[in-house]
Every structure is written in structure tokens, then in C-alpha cells.
Design an enzyme around this catalytic site. Structure first.
Site, PDB file in Angstrom:
ATOM      1  N   GLY A 269       0.843  -1.196   0.000  1.00 25.18           N
ATOM      2  CA  GLY A 269       0.000   0.000   0.000  1.00 25.18           C
ATOM      3  C   GLY A 269       0.876   1.244   0.000  1.00 25.18           C
TER       4      GLY A 269
ATOM      5  N   GLY B  94      -0.529   4.651  -0.979  1.00 26.06           N
ATOM      6  CA  GLY B  94      -1.749   5.066  -0.276  1.00 26.06           C
ATOM      7  C   GLY B  94      -1.589   6.300   0.599  1.00 26.06           C
ATOM      8  N   ASP B  95      -2.712   6.707   1.150  1.00 26.40           N
ATOM      9  CA  ASP B  95      -2.791   7.906   1.968  1.00 26.40           C
ATOM     10  C   ASP B  95      -1.962   7.773   3.257  1.00 26.40           C
ATOM     11  OD1 ASP B  95      -4.280  10.417   2.845  1.00 26.40           O
ATOM     12  OD2 ASP B  95      -4.802   9.022   4.456  1.00 26.40           O
ATOM     13  N   LEU B  96      -2.095   6.652   3.931  1.00 21.05           N
ATOM     14  CA  LEU B  96      -1.375   6.460   5.193  1.00 21.05           C
ATOM     15  C   LEU B  96       0.134   6.520   4.966  1.00 21.05           C
ATOM     16  CD1 LEU B  96      -1.735   5.504   8.271  1.00 21.05           C
ATOM     17  CD2 LEU B  96      -0.931   3.327   7.380  1.00 21.05           C
TER      18      LEU B  96
ATOM     19  N   ARG C  40      -0.564  -1.437  -6.624  1.00 17.24           N
ATOM     20  CA  ARG C  40      -0.908  -1.882  -7.973  1.00 17.24           C
ATOM     21  C   ARG C  40      -0.369  -0.979  -9.075  1.00 17.24           C
ATOM     22  NH1 ARG C  40      -7.119  -2.931  -6.981  1.00 17.24           N
ATOM     23  NH2 ARG C  40      -6.708  -0.951  -5.984  1.00 17.24           N
TER      24      ARG C  40
ATOM     25  N   VAL D  23      -1.435  -8.071  -4.633  1.00 20.26           N
ATOM     26  CA  VAL D  23      -1.227  -8.932  -3.457  1.00 20.26           C
ATOM     27  C   VAL D  23      -1.730 -10.352  -3.652  1.00 20.26           C
ATOM     28  CG1 VAL D  23      -1.164  -7.093  -1.754  1.00 20.26           C
ATOM     29  CG2 VAL D  23      -3.348  -8.123  -2.345  1.00 20.26           C
TER      30      VAL D  23
ATOM     31  N   LYS E 122      -5.392  -0.352  11.997  1.00 23.10           N
ATOM     32  CA  LYS E 122      -6.809  -0.510  12.292  1.00 23.10           C
ATOM     33  C   LYS E 122      -7.602  -0.331  10.997  1.00 23.10           C
ATOM     34  CE  LYS E 122      -8.849   3.956  13.131  1.00 23.10           C
ATOM     35  NZ  LYS E 122      -9.551   4.886  13.957  1.00 23.10           N
TER      36      LYS E 122
ATOM     37  N   ASP F 204      -1.987   1.223  17.151  1.00 23.89           N
ATOM     38  CA  ASP F 204      -3.040   2.163  17.530  1.00 23.89           C
ATOM     39  C   ASP F 204      -2.273   3.462  17.735  1.00 23.89           C
ATOM     40  OD1 ASP F 204      -4.726   3.895  18.938  1.00 23.89           O
ATOM     41  OD2 ASP F 204      -5.876   2.226  19.744  1.00 23.89           O
ATOM     42  N   HIS F 205      -2.387   4.385  16.778  1.00 24.88           N
ATOM     43  CA  HIS F 205      -1.456   5.524  16.811  1.00 24.88           C
ATOM     44  C   HIS F 205      -1.649   6.404  18.045  1.00 24.88           C
ATOM     45  CE1 HIS F 205      -4.829   7.600  14.915  1.00 24.88           C
ATOM     46  NE2 HIS F 205      -4.266   8.737  15.292  1.00 24.88           N
TER      47      HIS F 205
ATOM     48  N   HIS G  51      -9.029   3.368  20.301  1.00 27.07           N
ATOM     49  CA  HIS G  51      -8.369   4.480  20.996  1.00 27.07           C
ATOM     50  C   HIS G  51      -8.921   4.704  22.406  1.00 27.07           C
ATOM     51  CE1 HIS G  51      -7.054   4.973  16.979  1.00 27.07           C
ATOM     52  NE2 HIS G  51      -8.089   5.663  16.546  1.00 27.07           N
TER      53      HIS G  51
ATOM     54  N   LYS H 119     -18.049  13.416  15.782  1.00 26.52           N
ATOM     55  CA  LYS H 119     -17.667  14.299  14.677  1.00 26.52           C
ATOM     56  C   LYS H 119     -18.537  15.546  14.711  1.00 26.52           C
ATOM     57  CE  LYS H 119     -15.883  10.820  11.540  1.00 26.52           C
ATOM     58  NZ  LYS H 119     -14.485  11.243  11.727  1.00 26.52           N
TER      59      LYS H 119
HETATM   60  P1  NAD Z   1      -5.583   3.906   0.630  1.00 22.79           P
HETATM   61  O1  NAD Z   1      -6.834   3.445  -0.042  1.00 22.79           O
HETATM   62  O2  NAD Z   1      -5.157   5.316   0.464  1.00 22.79           O
HETATM   63  O3  NAD Z   1      -4.380   2.995   0.125  1.00 22.79           O
HETATM   64  C1  NAD Z   1      -4.503   1.619  -0.104  1.00 22.79           C
HETATM   65  C2  NAD Z   1      -3.251   1.084  -0.796  1.00 22.79           C
HETATM   66  O4  NAD Z   1      -3.425  -0.296  -1.094  1.00 22.79           O
HETATM   67  C3  NAD Z   1      -2.925   1.768  -2.126  1.00 22.79           C
HETATM   68  O5  NAD Z   1      -1.514   1.907  -2.195  1.00 22.79           O
HETATM   69  C4  NAD Z   1      -3.424   0.758  -3.171  1.00 22.79           C
HETATM   70  O6  NAD Z   1      -2.742   0.842  -4.400  1.00 22.79           O
HETATM   71  C5  NAD Z   1      -3.092  -0.539  -2.467  1.00 22.79           C
HETATM   72  N1  NAD Z   1      -3.876  -1.684  -2.968  1.00 22.79           N
HETATM   73  C6  NAD Z   1      -5.232  -1.826  -2.946  1.00 22.79           C
HETATM   74  N2  NAD Z   1      -5.577  -3.026  -3.477  1.00 22.79           N
HETATM   75  C7  NAD Z   1      -4.414  -3.661  -3.841  1.00 22.79           C
HETATM   76  C8  NAD Z   1      -4.097  -4.922  -4.402  1.00 22.79           C
HETATM   77  N3  NAD Z   1      -5.041  -5.815  -4.749  1.00 22.79           N
HETATM   78  N4  NAD Z   1      -2.800  -5.225  -4.601  1.00 22.79           N
HETATM   79  C9  NAD Z   1      -1.823  -4.354  -4.282  1.00 22.79           C
HETATM   80  N5  NAD Z   1      -2.056  -3.143  -3.721  1.00 22.79           N
HETATM   81  C10 NAD Z   1      -3.340  -2.805  -3.511  1.00 22.79           C
HETATM   82  O7  NAD Z   1      -5.723   3.500   2.159  1.00 22.79           O
HETATM   83  P2  NAD Z   1      -4.992   4.169   3.418  1.00 22.79           P
HETATM   84  O8  NAD Z   1      -5.799   5.315   3.898  1.00 22.79           O
HETATM   85  O9  NAD Z   1      -3.563   4.410   3.102  1.00 22.79           O
HETATM   86  O10 NAD Z   1      -5.147   3.031   4.516  1.00 22.79           O
HETATM   87  C11 NAD Z   1      -4.354   1.864   4.534  1.00 22.79           C
HETATM   88  C12 NAD Z   1      -4.684   1.068   5.809  1.00 22.79           C
HETATM   89  O11 NAD Z   1      -4.402   1.844   6.942  1.00 22.79           O
HETATM   90  C13 NAD Z   1      -6.165   0.680   5.933  1.00 22.79           C
HETATM   91  O12 NAD Z   1      -6.232  -0.543   6.617  1.00 22.79           O
HETATM   92  C14 NAD Z   1      -6.740   1.795   6.806  1.00 22.79           C
HETATM   93  O13 NAD Z   1      -7.882   1.385   7.506  1.00 22.79           O
HETATM   94  C15 NAD Z   1      -5.570   2.032   7.742  1.00 22.79           C
HETATM   95  N6  NAD Z   1      -5.534   3.351   8.359  1.00 22.79           N
HETATM   96  C16 NAD Z   1      -5.361   4.468   7.608  1.00 22.79           C
HETATM   97  C17 NAD Z   1      -5.300   5.710   8.217  1.00 22.79           C
HETATM   98  C18 NAD Z   1      -5.060   6.963   7.413  1.00 22.79           C
HETATM   99  O14 NAD Z   1      -4.839   8.005   8.044  1.00 22.79           O
HETATM  100  N7  NAD Z   1      -5.083   6.924   6.106  1.00 22.79           N
HETATM  101  C19 NAD Z   1      -5.433   5.823   9.607  1.00 22.79           C
HETATM  102  C20 NAD Z   1      -5.615   4.665  10.349  1.00 22.79           C
HETATM  103  C21 NAD Z   1      -5.647   3.433   9.707  1.00 22.79           C
END
Ligand code: NAD
Length: 488
Positions: A12, A15-17, A46, A90, A152, A181-182, A244, A340
Site C-alpha cells: 500500500g 496510499g494515503d497512510l 498496484r 497482493v 486498524k 493504535d497511533h 483508541h 464528529k
Molecule cells: P488507501 O486506499 O489510500 O491505500 C490503499 C493502498 O493499497 C494503495 O496503495 C493501493 O494501491 C493498495 N492496494 C489496494 N488493493 C491492492 C491490491 N489488490 N494489490 C496491491 N495493492 C493494492 O488507504 P490508506 O488510507 O492508506 O489506509 C491503509 C490502511 O491503513 C487501511 O487498513 C486503513 O484502515 C488504515 N488506516 C489508515 C489511516 C489513514 O490516516 N489513512 C489511519 C488509520 C488506519
């Protein structure tokens, strides 16, 4: 400074995290010298990115979130050179073979010594399949550590959490799984153990003889924003209380650990969570309040937000009274609330001590002593005492003795947690047993709520939630100590 050696494989990585939290946290570890030469990161997702593009994304995420006073461009570029991208699905076994080759190559090149961190920064529905492939395709090494980090939400109830846990524990030993758990990385949350077990005044007073009640508030001023899809399946109870808030409750009500190490401390937290009274449906109705925001000044009601059902019954607010059934805390209500679109963004703990057994000052009202811990956005500790007015006569007033952390360069939660992870210290990660007891408590509330359709919306955006959340305390002759709607 000891250099930690590790190869991170971040699932991931686009992704955003990863972009908002992980890359800045790793960079901060780098600039402080905790990771230096012997580290590399493989980002996988991906999208078909090149290494160059990935490094630019990583560098941008640092420029966008780390204070410019703390780095030079050269530092950012040198850091980003440690990052490699591997397009990966994956579910595709072949991709793990490619990943394995790259991991071995980087391990040799950076002299990492076989230490691997597998960070699963993606949907939990993939955790099982990733864990399986990591093991069967032999991405785990036999000459260093192999740690798996998961985010989480960890399940949506006890049954799904158990299944999720088994799907990872089937391939990785329990002590190599780090559940984030941040909140446990936040400075003032970590300070709870320091305050409680480093000060004899608090150690002696921290029980049902001297504490009247405890109040925990995690309030957000924003609405659901971009998270509608997830939030509609979760709600505030699953999103905030199960993890939390119950983690904070356990830190506040646990017994003293025998020593300050991860095993002893987590053992006491597990016991604290096990001591929570699991409510019957009638007790849920009496002790828990749910809410959903209606419109407010310039903002929509929850049901009018994008991608939210017109008749959504999802709660954006929870308040509750918890009972901890152990020797030290039996009889001390722990009031919690989160929501919220509340009046302010704040994470705050108020420990309300009992009033003096008698008042020897005629005509003077004595207030409760209160220890307030501000976790966010300020990091502050305040002890409220009764103090004589500096005037003739004898009047008393409530005096706040306050300390606020002003250090601009304190490590942020993710940086601290990643550093702990590299050192193998699991103190601030959630043990499976903690997850289990938390879900047990939360499931009882959820199933009682699911039997009835709530009358939503029931609070105005910009308020501190439904009136019933105030009545919850008023009925016990108490009130919320933290009230951001009041102007002093
Ligand atoms: P996101 O949707 O922004 O990113 C998901 C990532 O997974 C992307 O990089 C995407 O390309 C990849 N992905 C999805 N399907 C795929 C596949 N089949 N094969 C390969 N890669 C694949 O999600 P996020 O916000 O980054 O969150 C990631 C995890 O962290 C989640 O479990 C979310 O609940 C948890 N989380 C996120 C935050 C946050 O602040 N963003 C906070 C707490 C927990």
C-alpha cells in the site's frame, strides 16, 4: 546513537497512510540518526510507478509535512534514494517472487542483515493472503527479525477480529505481529504511565477511595470528509471506542505493572480491559448514548454528505458510562465521549478527585481537584487546586497549575511507534488479548443498538453532542468538566 538496520516492505506504498504518515515518520527517524545507511524501503501497490517517480512522491510527502527548518534538500534526496518501487498485486504469487529477489538484493547492498518489517498499509481483507505469501514464498529471513505491522480496523467485531488474527498468526508468531493504535504513540498518552507510576502523590490517590470519576473526550470538529465509504460500515463506536478510547481507559485504570516492559505492562492492560463490565441490552440503553450530526452553521447534516445514505443509522457520536470491576476502580464511573462535528477538535482526559470529606471554611465553596491531560492539539497537564484569593478576607478560587510542552521538534506518534518497532519494543502496540476484550465490550453495545432504529439526527453540528450525553452525568450528580462551548 544506535543505528537500526531494516528493510521495510510497505504494502500500500502509494496510499494515503504511507504518504501522510509513514514516509515523514521514517524521514524523521533518518534525520535524527536512528536509521542511516543500512535501511531500504520497497513500496508496493498496484500502480506501475518507477523508482524515480516513487522517490519524488516520497520527497514531496516530506516537504509537505516536515518543518522546513529541520532538513535540507540534500537530506531529503539522500533519504529518498533508499526507496524502491515494485508494482504488485497482493493476490499474485509471481509478484512475491520478484519482491523476494529485490529484497535479497537490497539486503546485500545496504548490509541490512536480514531484518524485515512488513508494513500492511492497506485494507485488512488482504492481510491473510499477504501473510501467507510472505511465508510460503519465503520473503521472511532466517538470519534477522521478521515483523508484521497491521493497522486498524482490526476486525469489525470479535468474530471477524479472531478470524483476522488467526489468518496472520497462522504464518507469523504472535510476538512478531505489531498492531498499531497511533494514539499509543502520542506523547501525552505515553505520559499516563509516567504520571501514574512516577509520582507518589498520584500513585497513592489513583483508586476508588480518592477518584470520583474519570472523563475522556475525543472530539473532532470535522465531519466525515473523504471517509464516507468506510464510515458507513463502521460508525464512531467501532472507529474510536473499540480501539483508541478503550486503550486510554486501560492505561488509566490498570494496576501497576511489575516492571516497565512490554510484557508486564500489556498484561495489566489486558486485565483492565477484562475488568470492564459487559452490559446487557437494558444496561446499554441506560449507560450509552449514540448520536448523529444534523446541520450547523454552513455545514450539512451527516445524511446529506456525499456517499452517505439518506436514512443512515450510523452513529457519528458516542457517549457512555463504563464500569471497571476491579478492586481499585469499582464504583468509579468512567465517562467517555467521541464524535464528529463537535464544538472543537480535542483529545482530553479529566481525572476528577473526590471533594474534601468536610469543609471547614464557612461560606466557601470548594471545588474538586482535577488532573487534566490535554493530548491534542496542545500537550498540556493541568492540576486544579483550591487556592486562597490573594486579597483581604478569605475567599477561595480554583487555580490551574499548568505545564504545556512547547518543544516544536518532538517526535510525532508514528515516528515513536516505528522506532519502538525497530527496537522490538511492543509496549505501545496492542496485544491480541486487548483487542479481544475490547471487542467483547463493544459487541454488546453494538448488538443492543442494532435491535432498534435510532431517531437521527439528534445533535447540531458545532455542539458537544446530544443532550442525553449531558444527562448521562447529570443523573449521577456530575457534569462534563471539559466544556469548549463555554467561554471563560
Ligand atoms: P488507501 O486506499 O489510500 O491505500 C490503499 C493502498 O493499497 C494503495 O496503495 C493501493 O494501491 C493498495 N492496494 C489496494 N488493493 C491492492 C491490491 N489488490 N494489490 C496491491 N495493492 C493494492 O488507504 P490508506 O488510507 O492508506 O489506509 C491503509 C490502511 O491503513 C487501511 O487498513 C486503513 O484502515 C488504515 N488506516 C489508515 C489511516 C489513514 O490516516 N489513512 C489511519 C488509520 C488506519
Amino acid at each position: 546513537m544506535r543505528e537500526e538496520k531494516a528493510l521495510f516492505i510497505i504494502f500500500g506504498g502509494t496510499g494515503d497512510l504511507a504518504q501522510r504518515k509513514l514516509y515523514p515518520a521514517l524521514f524523521n527517524l533518518y534525520r535524527r540518526g536512528h536509521i542511516q545507511k543500512s535501511f531500504a524501503v520497497i513500496g508496493t501497490a498496484r500502480r506501475p510507478w518507477t523508482d524515480e517517480h516513487y522517490r519524488e512522491v516520497v520527497a514531496d510527502s516530506i516537504r509537505g509535512s516536515v518543518d522546513a527548518d529541520f532538513y535540507t534538500e540534500a537530506m531529503v534526496e539522500n533519504f529518498a534514494d533508499h526507496f524502491y518501487y515494485q508494482s504488485h498485486n497482493v493476490n499474485d504469487t509471481e509478484h512475491y517472487m520478484i519482491l523476494k529477489k529485490l529484497a535479497q538484493q537490497l539486503d546485500d547492498e545496504y548490509e541490512i542483515g536480514g531484518n524485515r518489517v512488513f508494513y500492511l498499509a492497506m485494507s485488512p481483507r488482504f492481510f491473510g493472503t499477504i501473510a501467507e505469501h510472505l511465508k510460503t514464498q519465503k520473503l521472511v529471513t532466517d538470519h534477522g527479525y521478521n515483523r508484521v505491522v497491521v493497522e486498524k480496523p482490526f476486525g469489525r467485531d470479535l468474530a471477524t477480529a479472531t478470524e483476522l488474527n488467526q489468518s496472520i498468526e497462522k504464518y507469523f508468531p504472535a510476538d512478531s505481529i505489531f498492531r498499531i493504535d497511533h494514539y499509543l504513540g502520542k506523547a501525552m498518552i505515553q505520559n499516563i504511565t509516567a504520571i501514574r507510576f512516577g509520582n507518589s502523590i498520584f500513585r497513592n490517590l489513583w483508586n476508588n477511595r480518592y477518584i470520583d470519576n474519570i472523563q475522556i473526550t475525543l472530539s473532532e470538529s470535522l465531519g466525515v470528509e473523504e471517509r464516507a465509504g468506510y464510515y458507513e460500515t463502521a460508525g464512531a463506536l467501532r472507529d474510536m471506542v473499540q480501539n483508541h478510547i478503550l486503550q486510554i481507559v486501560s492505561l488509566l485504570t490498570m494496576n501497576a505493572p511489575v516492571s516497565f516492559n512490554d510484557q508486564d505492562l500489556r498484561q495489566e492492560k489486558i486485565s483492565a480491559l477484562k475488568s470492564l463490565k459487559v452490559y446487557t441490552p437494558d444496561e446499554v440503553a441506560h449507560n450509552f448514548v449514540r448520536g448523529q450530526y444534523g446541520p450547523g452553521e454552513g455545514v450539512h447534516a451527516y445524511r446529506d454528505e456525499d456517499n452517505i445514505a439518506d436514512d443512515s443509522a450510523i452513529e457519528t457520536f458516542v457517549a457512555g458510562k463504563l464500569e471497571v470491576e476491579n478492586m481499585n476502580f469499582a464504583g468509579v464511573p468512567v465517562y467517555i465521549r467521541t464524535g464528529k462535528r463537535l464544538a472543537t477538535k480535542a483529545t482530553r482526559i479529566d481525572v476528577i478527585f473526590k471533594k474534601m470529606p468536610t469543609n471547614i471554611f464557612p461560606g466557601v465553596a470548594l471545588t474538586n481537584n482535577v488532573l487534566s491531560i490535554d493530548v491534542d492539539p496542545n500537550e498540556e497537564i493541568t492540576l486544579y487546586i483550591n487556592d486562597k484569593d490573594y486579597d483581604t478576607g478569605f475567599k477561595m478560587k480554583q487555580l490551574p497549575l499548568a505545564y504545556r510542552n512547547q518543544n516544536r521538534d518532538c517526535p510525532e506518534a508514528y515516528e515513536k511507534l516505528l522506532h519502538d518497532l525497530l527496537r522490538g519494543d511492543a509496549t505501545n502496540f496492542t496485544h491480541w488479548e486487548e483487542v479481544k476484550y475490547s471487542w467483547q465490550f463493544v459487541d454488546a453495545i453494538r448488538s443492543a443498538w442494532d435491535m432498534e432504529t435510532p431517531a437521527f439526527p439528534n445533535y447540531e453540528s458545532g455542539s458537544m453532542g446530544p443532550q442525553a450525553a449531558d444527562e448521562l452525568l447529570a443523573r449521577d450528580g456530575k457534569q462534563w468538566f471539559f466544556d469548549p462551548t463555554k467561554t471563560n
